[in-house]
Scaffold this active site. Structure first.
Site, PDB file in Angstrom:
ATOM      1  CD  GLU A   1       1.658   6.916  -7.911  1.00  0.00           C
ATOM      2  OE1 GLU A   1       1.664   7.525  -9.014  1.00  0.00           O
ATOM      3  OE2 GLU A   1       1.057   5.856  -7.740  1.00  0.00           O
ATOM      4  CG  ASP A   2      -0.793  10.400  -9.020  1.00  0.00           C
ATOM      5  OD1 ASP A   2      -0.463   9.367  -8.388  1.00  0.00           O
ATOM      6  OD2 ASP A   2      -1.799  10.435  -9.756  1.00  0.00           O
TER       7      ASP A   2
ATOM      8  CG  ASP B   1      -6.198   6.799  -1.453  1.00  0.00           C
ATOM      9  OD1 ASP B   1      -6.660   7.919  -1.239  1.00  0.00           O
ATOM     10  OD2 ASP B   1      -6.861   5.757  -1.287  1.00  0.00           O
TER      11      ASP B   1
ATOM     12  CE  LYS C   1      -6.564  11.401  -1.171  1.00  0.00           C
ATOM     13  NZ  LYS C   1      -7.660  10.688  -1.871  1.00  0.00           N
TER      14      LYS C   1
ATOM     15  CG  ASP D   1      -7.963  10.512 -13.428  1.00  0.00           C
ATOM     16  OD1 ASP D   1      -7.099  10.101 -12.633  1.00  0.00           O
ATOM     17  OD2 ASP D   1      -8.848   9.774 -13.893  1.00  0.00           O
TER      18      ASP D   1
HETATM   19  P1  IMP Z   1      -3.469   3.608  -3.749  1.00  0.00           P
HETATM   20  O1  IMP Z   1      -3.015   2.381  -4.485  1.00  0.00           O
HETATM   21  O2  IMP Z   1      -4.739   3.345  -2.974  1.00  0.00           O
HETATM   22  O3  IMP Z   1      -2.401   4.226  -2.880  1.00  0.00           O
HETATM   23  O4  IMP Z   1      -3.913   4.667  -4.822  1.00  0.00           O
HETATM   24  C1  IMP Z   1      -2.988   5.323  -5.575  1.00  0.00           C
HETATM   25  C2  IMP Z   1      -3.526   5.725  -6.919  1.00  0.00           C
HETATM   26  O5  IMP Z   1      -4.917   6.036  -6.865  1.00  0.00           O
HETATM   27  C3  IMP Z   1      -2.815   6.952  -7.366  1.00  0.00           C
HETATM   28  O6  IMP Z   1      -1.761   6.627  -8.226  1.00  0.00           O
HETATM   29  C4  IMP Z   1      -3.880   7.771  -8.045  1.00  0.00           C
HETATM   30  O7  IMP Z   1      -3.827   7.542  -9.437  1.00  0.00           O
HETATM   31  C5  IMP Z   1      -5.185   7.264  -7.500  1.00  0.00           C
HETATM   32  N1  IMP Z   1      -5.761   8.193  -6.493  1.00  0.00           N
HETATM   33  C6  IMP Z   1      -5.711   8.097  -5.136  1.00  0.00           C
HETATM   34  N2  IMP Z   1      -6.330   9.108  -4.529  1.00  0.00           N
HETATM   35  C7  IMP Z   1      -6.791   9.907  -5.515  1.00  0.00           C
HETATM   36  C8  IMP Z   1      -7.511  11.170  -5.519  1.00  0.00           C
HETATM   37  O8  IMP Z   1      -7.853  11.773  -4.484  1.00  0.00           O
HETATM   38  N3  IMP Z   1      -7.776  11.681  -6.754  1.00  0.00           N
HETATM   39  C9  IMP Z   1      -7.398  11.079  -7.923  1.00  0.00           C
HETATM   40  N4  IMP Z   1      -6.733   9.916  -7.966  1.00  0.00           N
HETATM   41  C10 IMP Z   1      -6.419   9.332  -6.759  1.00  0.00           C
HETATM   42 MG    MG Z   2      -1.364   7.272 -10.259  1.00  0.00          MG
END
Ligand code: IMP
Ligand code: MG
Length: 178
Positions: free
Chosen positions: A102-103, A106, A134, A162
């Site tokens: 995964e990139d 969050d 994060k 992105d």
């Molecule tokens: P989560 O489900 O809240 O953990 O978010 C994860 C996804 O949100 C990642 O796979 C990213 O594609 C996107 N994402 C989270 N933070 C960022 C950011 O700072 N910049 C760009 N994309 C983000």
């Molecule tokens: Mg992603």
């Protein structure tokens, strides 16, 4: 300070290429050691993880397979709190050791859903490898086995990540200027 403009926003250089690459070196070494003999399936989450996946896989020296799925949870710079599976999996996961690539983690929602999905499909073991994490944004309990870089709660772009589809094509990572 190097800055770039993407659509209506300004971003400043945050993590240079050399720092990204040496963090990936360290993760790859650990994976090569931990998963030797496990014949892992690396599962890259499109679109964001495409660059990290390419750089990580160039350093993986154990027998393994690579596949891709596409998920989405983000609209613009805020989480929508909803994850959709966009491209399904065509691999049999029964009994496999799966490494999710995964990139960024969050809130952790995407990763939680992906891990549950893979276990439901019969994966014997699911490990998570994320380029970025994060810690202060985490809301869901997800196991993170391989974290390349820990970052503050800022919105970032570049190296696959992105802003509204733009900014993925840089070697460095940039952070939103507030
Ligand atoms: P989560 O489900 O809240 O953990 O978010 C994860 C996804 O949100 C990642 O796979 C990213 O594609 C996107 N994402 C989270 N933070 C960022 C950011 O700072 N910049 C760009 N994309 C983000
Ligand atoms: Mg992603």
């Amino acid at each position: 300070m190097k800055t770039i403009q993407i659509l209506d926003k300004e971003f400043a250089l945050s993590i240079p290429e050399c720092e990204i690459q040496s963090a990936i070196d360290a993760v790859a070494k650990q994976i090569n050691r931990d998963l030797a003999g496990k014949n892992p399936l690396f599962l890259s989450i499109l679109n964001g993880a495409f660059m990290y996946t390419a750089d990580l896989m160039k350093r993986i020296e154990i027998p393994c397979q690579i596949s891709f799925i596409k998920m989405a949870s983000y609209a613009s710079t805020k989480s929508t709190g909803r994850v959709t599976e966009l491209i399904g999996l065509d691999q049999n996961l029964l009994g496999r050791t799966v490494v999710v690539v995964e990139d960024i983690v969050d809130s952790g929602l995407t990763m939680k859903e992906v891990v549950e999905l893979l276990k439901a499909k019969g994966a014997a073991e699911v490990r998570v490898s994320t380029l970025l994490f994060k810690p202060n944004a985490l809301k869901y309990d997800v196991p993170l086995h391989y974290v390349a870089l820990r970052i503050p709660n800022d919105f970032i772009v570049g190296y696959g990540l992105d802003y509204d589809g733009y900014g993925r094509n840089t070697r460095d990572i940039y952070s939103l200027v507030k």
